[in-house]
Design an enzyme around this catalytic site. Structure first.
Site, short mmCIF file in Angstrom:
data_model
loop_
_atom_site.label_atom_id
_atom_site.label_comp_id
_atom_site.label_asym_id
_atom_site.label_seq_id
_atom_site.Cartn_x
_atom_site.Cartn_y
_atom_site.Cartn_z
N ARG A 58 38.04 34.67 52.76
CA ARG A 58 38.01 34.83 51.30
C ARG A 58 37.79 33.47 50.63
NH1 ARG A 58 43.18 37.96 49.63
NH2 ARG A 58 42.15 37.96 47.59
N GLN A 88 46.18 38.32 38.22
CA GLN A 88 46.66 38.69 39.55
C GLN A 88 45.71 38.11 40.60
OE1 GLN A 88 48.06 43.09 39.60
NE2 GLN A 88 46.67 42.92 37.84
N VAL A 90 43.53 35.48 42.84
CA VAL A 90 43.83 34.19 43.48
C VAL A 90 42.59 33.29 43.47
CG1 VAL A 90 45.70 35.12 44.89
CG2 VAL A 90 43.35 35.15 45.80
N ASP A 91 41.48 33.83 42.91
CA ASP A 91 40.29 32.98 42.78
C ASP A 91 40.49 32.06 41.57
OD1 ASP A 91 38.86 35.91 41.46
OD2 ASP A 91 39.09 34.09 40.26
N HIS A 106 49.89 35.83 41.52
CA HIS A 106 49.90 36.08 42.96
C HIS A 106 49.43 34.89 43.78
CE1 HIS A 106 49.66 40.66 41.99
NE2 HIS A 106 50.86 40.14 41.76
N GLY A 171 40.18 45.00 34.52
CA GLY A 171 39.87 45.07 35.96
C GLY A 171 41.08 45.13 36.87
N THR A 172 42.08 45.93 36.48
CA THR A 172 43.23 46.10 37.39
C THR A 172 43.63 47.57 37.42
OG1 THR A 172 45.56 45.57 37.81
CG2 THR A 172 44.83 45.40 35.52
N SER A 173 43.98 48.03 38.62
CA SER A 173 44.37 49.44 38.77
C SER A 173 45.82 49.65 38.36
CB SER A 173 44.18 49.86 40.23
OG SER A 173 45.02 49.08 41.07
#
Ligand code: APR
Length: 230
Positions: A58, A88, A90-91, A106, A171-173
């Site tokens: 990743r 959330q 990590v990029d 995160h 863009g989060t579920s």
């Protein structure tokens, strides 16, 4: 006059148009991996090479991709608004696009830390392997919050969310806690815009929630147009 405070909660869908896989979409990251094997302390203890290689893949990919229009639009919002991003992800694509207030719930893929001293954190771009150790010989690990681990930035995120005048969720579920609980901390009546092409959140759950069933790139510019009318 103080700029309106916009809090933006983003998830993997924010980076989808940059070419990074989400977790729970078809062909997502968790489809090919057992979460507990590659994203938990037990998994790391059991097979550190497997876990380190999962993050190495990743990290290598992150160094190949770029922010998308949605990231850039959020950064540009800082001209007219006081924008706080709580991600959330990590990029570091929000930072690359120029956002100046980014809080990672995160962790961060381009950082590693000592397994012995959690405050010994280093910027790290290359592969991390078993044998990469801190100055006392303790193995280094990804600076990522794994399943079952505490979310150290949660209190900061809650404090920021409580001051939001507008909440953007992109863009989060909304399936992972405590991140998903942040929506409950906005003051009554705070407008919430939910940007997701396949959103599953029931609009009735929150009276002030407006669903924008579009991608991050299209949705952010639409919300900016709406906000400029208020
Ligand atoms: N634009 C906006 N949203 C999109 C796009 C896009 N181009 N493409 C997909 N989405 C949406 C999907 O519809 C989905 O609702 O992004 C969401 C991604 O959801 P997840 O894959 O569950 O990712 P996320 O919510 O960020 O996961 C949260 O789970 O595994 C842990 O730590 C990991 O931070 C991650 C957390």
């Amino acid at each position: 006059m103080a700029k309106k405070k916009i809090v933006v909660l983003t998830g993997a869908g924010m980076s989808a148009e940059s070419g990074l896989k989400t977790f729970r979409d078809a062909n997502g990251l968790w489809e090919g991996h057992d979460v507990m094997q590659v994203a938990s302390p037990e998994g790391f203890a059991n097979d550190p090479e497997l876990v380190l290689e999962f993050y190495n893949q990743r990290r290598r990919q992150l160094l190949e991709v770029a922010p998308n229009k949605g990231h850039h639009d959020l950064a540009a919002m800082e001209t007219d608004f006081d924008v706080h991003i709580i991600t959330q992800n990590v990029d570091n694509l929000h930072e690359q696009a120029g956002s100046s207030k980014v809080l990672h719930l995160h962790g961060e893929l381009l950082k590693v830390r000592s397994t012995e001293n959690e405050n010994d954190i280093r910027y790290w771009e290359k592969d991390l392997i078993v044998g990469d150790v801190d100055q006392n010989g303790h193995q280094l690990r990804p600076h990522i919050v794994w399943f079952g681990e505490m979310v150290p930035q949660l209190d900061n995120a809650i404090a920021i969310t409580k001051k939001a005048e507008v909440l953007l969720i992109i863009g989060t579920s909304m399936q992972v806690y405590p991140a998903a609980s942040l929506i409950h901390y906005v003051r009554m009546g705070t407008p919430i815009y939910f940007i997701d092409p396949k959103s599953k959140v029931g609009a009735s759950d929150f009276p002030n929630l407006q669903i924008i069933s579009k991608t991050a790139s299209e949705g952010v510019s639409e919300v900016i147009r709406m906000l400029q009318k208020t």
